[in-house]
Scaffold this active site. Structure first.
Site, PDB file in Angstrom:
ATOM      1  N   LEU A   9       0.754  -1.146   0.103  1.00  0.00           N
ATOM      2  CA  LEU A   9      -0.075   0.168   0.153  1.00  0.00           C
ATOM      3  C   LEU A   9       0.762   1.327   0.071  1.00  0.00           C
ATOM      4  CD1 LEU A   9      -2.764  -0.984   2.742  1.00  0.00           C
ATOM      5  CD2 LEU A   9      -3.014  -1.145   0.298  1.00  0.00           C
ATOM      6  N   ASP A  10       0.484   2.238  -0.472  1.00  0.00           N
ATOM      7  CA  ASP A  10       0.945   3.520  -0.523  1.00  0.00           C
ATOM      8  C   ASP A  10       1.314   3.976   0.917  1.00  0.00           C
ATOM      9  OD1 ASP A  10       0.959   3.329  -2.988  1.00  0.00           O
ATOM     10  OD2 ASP A  10      -0.854   4.738  -3.425  1.00  0.00           O
ATOM     11  N   ALA A  11       2.169   4.970   1.306  1.00  0.00           N
ATOM     12  CA  ALA A  11       2.463   5.819   2.556  1.00  0.00           C
ATOM     13  C   ALA A  11       1.295   6.087   3.126  1.00  0.00           C
ATOM     14  CB  ALA A  11       3.753   6.699   2.472  1.00  0.00           C
TER      15      ALA A  11
ATOM     16  N   LYS B   7      -5.888   5.109  -7.492  1.00  0.00           N
ATOM     17  CA  LYS B   7      -5.929   6.775  -7.566  1.00  0.00           C
ATOM     18  C   LYS B   7      -5.628   6.914  -9.034  1.00  0.00           C
ATOM     19  CE  LYS B   7      -3.166   7.204  -3.120  1.00  0.00           C
ATOM     20  NZ  LYS B   7      -1.747   7.363  -2.678  1.00  0.00           N
TER      21      LYS B   7
END
Ligand code: URA
Length: 233
Positions: free
Chosen positions: A100-102, A190
């Site tokens: 997962l992204d930060a 996104k």
């Protein structure tokens, strides 16, 4: 499994220190001192270190509720790795199945079973991942059916030739949706909303396959998976 690897995986010892213990004659297998690091440990072998029984640790399967500003990486960088949240031996030898992204929160699965994580992340196996998405701009109500159809058909992401695989869009409110995708392209959620001119301002993974994020886990908390959860993959 090699004896030095067995010791290293089942105790706090590094591989180098496991070898030193072996060379010092501190390790027995079924009562006999073994100094050879490459000695193959059979399933029923009784391994002792300085007389203490060393039980095989076995594979580990973990779910973690990822907080914001942590990284799905095996090293700490600008933010700490999610692995630093695991207060267990050798946490950094585990790997993260599906990153997962930060700034994304929610369900992260962590293991040292390579085959299991391959089944979760391989593009040839279909494994749905459900995200709760907060959007910057309200989705026009009149276009709801059209958008659901568009996500189900596939979306053209910037810089990609092929469409995304069919995704399930469930509109909860004009700015909150659930999106289930079966792929794991870079920043996929996104980029899917960017492709329709919107912006994701909150992203939380709730489910991977049939494994749902345990609602009792607060951000940063984790637990081992149940046998049923492990077997579901
Ligand atoms: N899609 C994204 O854009 N980010 C994530 O962290 C996961 C899926």
């Amino acid at each position: 499994m090699r004896l030095d690897k067995y010791l290293c995986e089942s105790t706090e010892l590094s591989r180098a220190n496991a070898k030193k213990c072996l060379h010092r004659g501190e390790v027995t297998c079924d009562g006999i001192v073994v100094k050879n690091s490459a000695f193959k440990v059979s399933d029923d072998c009784e391994v002792r270190l300085l007389g203490e029984l060393v039980k095989a640790r076995g594979l580990r399967y973990i779910m973690l509720n990822k907080p914001k500003d942590t990284l799905c990486s095996n090293v700490d960088e600008i933010y700490p790795s999610v692995l630093s949240l695991l207060d267990i031996p050798k946490a950094f030898s585990l790997h993260i199945a599906g990153r997962l992204d930060a700034d994304t929160t929610g369900l992260v699965l962590i293991t040292d079973d390579g085959q299991w994580s391959h089944r979760l992340t391989s593009p040839v196996k279909v494994c749905g991942k459900r995200y709760r998405v907060q959007l910057a701009d309200p989705l026009p109500e009149a276009q709801a059916a059209e958008l659901i159809e568009l996500f189900a058909t596939g979306i053209e992401l910037k810089g990609e030739k092929s469409l995304t695989k069919p995704a399930l869009l469930e509109i909860l409110s004009p700015t909150e949706v659930l999106l289930t995708i079966t792929e794991g392209k870079y920043h996929q959620v996104k980029r899917m909303f960017a492709a329709i001119g919107n912006k994701v301002i909150g992203l939380h993974r709730e489910q991977v396959g049939v494994i749902g994020l345990d609602s009792s886990l607060r951000p940063g908390e984790w637990r081992y998976l149940t046998q049923d959860e492990i077997d579901s993959v």
